[in-house]
Design an enzyme around this catalytic site. Structure first.
Site, PDB file in Angstrom:
ATOM      1  N   SER A  79       0.825  -1.204   0.000  1.00  0.00           N
ATOM      2  CA  SER A  79       0.000   0.000   0.000  1.00  0.00           C
ATOM      3  C   SER A  79       0.859   1.254   0.000  1.00  0.00           C
ATOM      4  CB  SER A  79      -1.043   0.038   1.107  1.00  0.00           C
ATOM      5  OG  SER A  79      -2.008   1.021   0.770  1.00  0.00           O
ATOM      6  N   HIS A 118       2.931  14.803   5.026  1.00  0.00           N
ATOM      7  CA  HIS A 118       2.786  16.215   4.658  1.00  0.00           C
ATOM      8  C   HIS A 118       3.290  17.008   5.855  1.00  0.00           C
ATOM      9  CE1 HIS A 118       1.223  19.269   1.936  1.00  0.00           C
ATOM     10  NE2 HIS A 118       0.965  19.960   3.026  1.00  0.00           N
ATOM     11  N   CYS A 178      -1.063  -3.946   3.977  1.00  0.00           N
ATOM     12  CA  CYS A 178      -1.899  -5.137   3.984  1.00  0.00           C
ATOM     13  C   CYS A 178      -1.025  -6.381   4.109  1.00  0.00           C
ATOM     14  CB  CYS A 178      -2.732  -5.214   2.705  1.00  0.00           C
ATOM     15  SG  CYS A 178      -1.752  -5.511   1.214  1.00  0.00           S
TER      16      CYS A 178
END
Length: 147
Positions: free
Chosen positions: A94, A99, A114
């Protein structure tokens, strides 16, 4: 999503004694609950190096490696005038994204993995790298199969 089935190294507090099983489709089964993976959202306050894209790239790569994830691609962008950075490591399992707001010493980090990888395994490397003075953590199981 992942290229080969792996058993999770660590999937939470009981992991060493009772790690989740991983199905052929990379869904996990833990405590009788079937789910796609673990999603960890970290808010880090009081951090340094939040305007340094190279430092951030290395920190996220270390976190991914610690979780046993497979890095497919990384992209980091610096903003002006404050020098914040937004970036993502795309993983076979994934992603890890960040940020930053260097002017506020704040970083918002998102980790989802996952199958045989556990997002919780990536968090310690990020804590060591950014050394936040305050942390908020939200952890969710994604894709819980109610059937």
């Amino acid at each position: 999503m992942a290229s080969a089935a792996k058993k999770p190294k660590n999937a939470g507090p009981q992991a060493k004694d009772n790690p989740p099983e991983v199905d052929a489709d990379y869904f996990c089964v833990e405590d009788g609950v079937r789910f796609a993976g673990r999603h960890v959202i970290l808010d880090f306050w009081g951090c340094d190096h939040l305007d340094n894209a190279d430092f951030i790239d290395r920190a996220l790569r270390k976190a991914a490696a610690d979780a046993g994830a497979t890095i497919l691609h990384g992209h980091f962008h610096c903003f002006s005038p404050y020098g914040g950075v937004t970036g993502v490591l795309v993983l076979a399992e994934s992603h890890i994204s960040i940020h930053t707001w260097p002017e506020r010493s704040f970083a918002a980090i998102d980790i989802f993995m996952c199958g045989g990888c556990d997002a919780q395994d990536a968090a310690p490397a990020l804590k060591r790298a950014f050394q936040p003075s305050r942390i908020s953590v939200v952890t969710e199981r994604r894709g819980v199969d109610a059937a």
